[in-house]
Design an enzyme around this catalytic site. Structure first.
Site, PDB file in Angstrom:
ATOM      1  N   ASN A   1       0.875  -1.172   0.000  1.00  4.14           N
ATOM      2  CA  ASN A   1       0.000   0.000   0.000  1.00  4.14           C
ATOM      3  C   ASN A   1       0.914   1.224   0.000  1.00  4.14           C
ATOM      4  O   ASN A   1       1.475   1.575   1.030  1.00  4.14           O
ATOM      5  CB  ASN A   1      -0.885  -0.028   1.260  1.00  4.14           C
ATOM      6  CG  ASN A   1      -1.694   1.249   1.411  1.00  4.14           C
ATOM      7  OD1 ASN A   1      -1.776   2.056   0.491  1.00  4.14           O
ATOM      8  ND2 ASN A   1      -2.287   1.431   2.586  1.00  4.14           N
TER       9      ASN A   1
ATOM     10  N   LYS B   1       0.146   4.211  -0.296  1.00  5.94           N
ATOM     11  CA  LYS B   1      -0.512   5.413   0.250  1.00  5.94           C
ATOM     12  C   LYS B   1      -0.267   6.588  -0.698  1.00  5.94           C
ATOM     13  O   LYS B   1      -0.148   6.373  -1.908  1.00  5.94           O
ATOM     14  CB  LYS B   1      -0.028   5.684   1.677  1.00  5.94           C
ATOM     15  CG  LYS B   1      -0.132   4.436   2.557  1.00  5.94           C
ATOM     16  CD  LYS B   1       0.008   4.694   4.003  1.00  5.94           C
ATOM     17  CE  LYS B   1      -0.093   3.378   4.756  1.00  5.94           C
ATOM     18  NZ  LYS B   1      -0.219   3.518   6.186  1.00  5.94           N
TER      19      LYS B   1
ATOM     20  N   HIS C   1      -9.621   1.343   4.423  1.00  4.13           N
ATOM     21  CA  HIS C   1      -8.359   1.504   5.158  1.00  4.13           C
ATOM     22  C   HIS C   1      -8.604   2.443   6.332  1.00  4.13           C
ATOM     23  O   HIS C   1      -9.390   3.387   6.230  1.00  4.13           O
ATOM     24  CB  HIS C   1      -7.280   2.060   4.221  1.00  4.13           C
ATOM     25  CG  HIS C   1      -5.927   2.045   4.871  1.00  4.13           C
ATOM     26  ND1 HIS C   1      -5.525   3.018   5.748  1.00  4.13           N
ATOM     27  CD2 HIS C   1      -4.912   1.148   4.804  1.00  4.13           C
ATOM     28  CE1 HIS C   1      -4.308   2.719   6.193  1.00  4.13           C
ATOM     29  NE2 HIS C   1      -3.913   1.591   5.632  1.00  4.13           N
TER      30      HIS C   1
ATOM     31  N   GLU D   1      -7.061   4.844   7.440  1.00  2.00           N
ATOM     32  CA  GLU D   1      -6.867   6.271   7.151  1.00  2.00           C
ATOM     33  C   GLU D   1      -8.103   6.851   6.461  1.00  2.00           C
ATOM     34  O   GLU D   1      -8.423   8.025   6.641  1.00  2.00           O
ATOM     35  CB  GLU D   1      -5.587   6.459   6.314  1.00  2.00           C
ATOM     36  CG  GLU D   1      -4.345   6.271   7.194  1.00  2.00           C
ATOM     37  CD  GLU D   1      -3.138   5.664   6.496  1.00  2.00           C
ATOM     38  OE1 GLU D   1      -3.057   5.710   5.254  1.00  2.00           O
ATOM     39  OE2 GLU D   1      -2.267   5.126   7.212  1.00  2.00           O
TER      40      GLU D   1
ATOM     41  N   GLU E   1      -5.723  -4.755  10.288  1.00  2.00           N
ATOM     42  CA  GLU E   1      -4.670  -3.770  10.520  1.00  2.00           C
ATOM     43  C   GLU E   1      -4.980  -2.991  11.799  1.00  2.00           C
ATOM     44  O   GLU E   1      -5.734  -2.004  11.763  1.00  2.00           O
ATOM     45  CB  GLU E   1      -4.599  -2.783   9.350  1.00  2.00           C
ATOM     46  CG  GLU E   1      -4.249  -3.418   8.032  1.00  2.00           C
ATOM     47  CD  GLU E   1      -3.594  -2.413   7.087  1.00  2.00           C
ATOM     48  OE1 GLU E   1      -2.480  -2.709   6.633  1.00  2.00           O
ATOM     49  OE2 GLU E   1      -4.172  -1.341   6.838  1.00  2.00           O
TER      50      GLU E   1
ATOM     51  N   GLY F   1       2.217   2.289  10.717  1.00  3.35           N
ATOM     52  CA  GLY F   1       3.185   3.366  10.572  1.00  3.35           C
ATOM     53  C   GLY F   1       3.842   3.775  11.884  1.00  3.35           C
ATOM     54  O   GLY F   1       4.506   4.808  11.963  1.00  3.35           O
TER      55      GLY F   1
ATOM     56  N   SER G   1       3.106  -2.122  10.324  1.00  4.40           N
ATOM     57  CA  SER G   1       4.546  -2.200  10.595  1.00  4.40           C
ATOM     58  C   SER G   1       5.145  -3.583  10.303  1.00  4.40           C
ATOM     59  O   SER G   1       6.021  -4.040  11.034  1.00  4.40           O
ATOM     60  CB  SER G   1       4.855  -1.766  12.035  1.00  4.40           C
ATOM     61  OG  SER G   1       4.465  -0.422  12.229  1.00  4.40           O
TER      62      SER G   1
HETATM   63  P1  PGA Z   1       2.653   0.251   7.629  1.00  4.05           P
HETATM   64  O1  PGA Z   1       1.206   0.517   6.948  1.00  4.05           O
HETATM   65  O2  PGA Z   1       3.168  -1.045   7.084  1.00  4.05           O
HETATM   66  O3  PGA Z   1       3.473   1.442   7.223  1.00  4.05           O
HETATM   67  O4  PGA Z   1       2.413   0.211   9.116  1.00  4.05           O
HETATM   68  C1  PGA Z   1       0.309  -0.531   6.712  1.00  4.05           C
HETATM   69  C2  PGA Z   1      -0.950   0.021   6.098  1.00  4.05           C
HETATM   70  O5  PGA Z   1      -1.390   1.104   6.484  1.00  4.05           O
HETATM   71  O6  PGA Z   1      -1.533  -0.615   5.181  1.00  4.05           O
END
Ligand code: PGA
Length: 262
Positions: free
Chosen positions: A25, A27, A115, A117, A186, A192, A226
């Site tokens: 992803n 983003k 997601h 976000e 997630e 993140g 992460s």
């Molecule tokens: P990350 O993000 O691996 O940077 O924690 C995962 C995601 O948001 O899909």
């Protein structure tokens, strides 16, 4: 009467758990030149690693303006590409939105929906996420439905209840629809942050999700938050974890490939 070709185009395939799935992803990251280099490195890596047994299917979910770039670079390669969001609407006065059929126009097969976000920053409800999953399925796309609890919810002992609430309208689409999806767990507190759920914490929630799903052969459940080369192996070894949704580490070809080779 619709012909067979039309039928086929309008139905997303059932998706099995037999092959692990590692999805990047990106983003809101990238540029034409950055993406070129990253995709070149990923493709070169997949080709050389496949000799050494890369069994996972790789997918990169890119920002919408770069779908055509991904389509061009990844055609005739084993790496697939997807989008990060989709509109519930088919067309019309929805400035800024992208419909499912626009994504399939690019030969896109995958799309993330819900997601955290999008849920947090764009106030997407559980019902809207389910509608997006349905819109994707109707156009022949495989939706990757993201769910996950916040730290506050986990600390209050609500992790399972939150996952069940988020999944309820998705499961209400029916078993046939659910067999054509992927679910990604997630935990918001692990995205993140560098703070990963332990393999057991992830497995516990994956087992809850697995019990809610209509079939033990379909609907892969991915873990995200992460994931890095040094923790992927332990996470992916858990019985109900079928692969990963990778954010930050998917922007570094060597890390993404290392994760996918676990
Ligand atoms: P990350 O993000 O691996 O940077 O924690 C995962 C995601 O948001 O899909």
């Amino acid at each position: 009467m619709p012909n067979m070709t039309d039928d086929k185009q309008m139905t997303a395939p059932q998706i099995t758990r037999s092959q692990s799935l590692v999805m990047g992803n990106w983003k809101m990251n990238g540029s034409i030149s950055f993406n070129n280099q990253l995709l070149n490195e990923i493709v070169a890596g997949v080709v050389s690693v496949s000799a050494a047994n890369m069994t996972a299917q790789l997918v990169v979910c890119v920002p919408a303006p770069y779908l055509a770039q991904a389509q061009g670079r990844l055609a005739e390669t084993p790496v697939q590409w997807g989008a990060q969001d989709v509109s519930v609407h088919a067309k019309g006065a929805y400035t800024g939105e992208v419909s499912a059929s626009m994504l399939t126009d690019f030969g896109c097969c995958w799309v993330l929906v819900g997601h955290s976000e999008r849920r947090t920053l764009h106030a997407e409800s559980d019902e809207l996420v389910a509608q997006k999953a349905q819109a994707a399925l109707s156009a022949g796309l495989t939706p990757v439905v993201c769910v996950g609890e916040s730290l506050q919810e986990r600390d209050a002992g609500l992790a399972e209840a939150v996952i069940k609430r988020q999944l309820a309208p998705v499961l209400a689409l029916g078993p046939d629809a659910v067999k054509r999806m992927v679910v990604a767990y997630e935990p918001v507190w692990a995205i993140g942050t560098g703070r990963t759920a332990s393999a057991q914490q992830a497995q516990d929630i994956h087992a809850v999700i697995r019990r809610l799903l209509p079939s033990s052969d379909h609907t892969p459940v991915l873990y995200g938050g992460s994931v890095k080369p040094d923790n992927a192996k332990t996470l992916f070894a858990m019985p109900d974890i079928d692969g990963g949704l990778i954010g930050g580490a998917s922007l570094v070809a060597t890390d993404f490939l290392a994760i996918a080779s676990q």
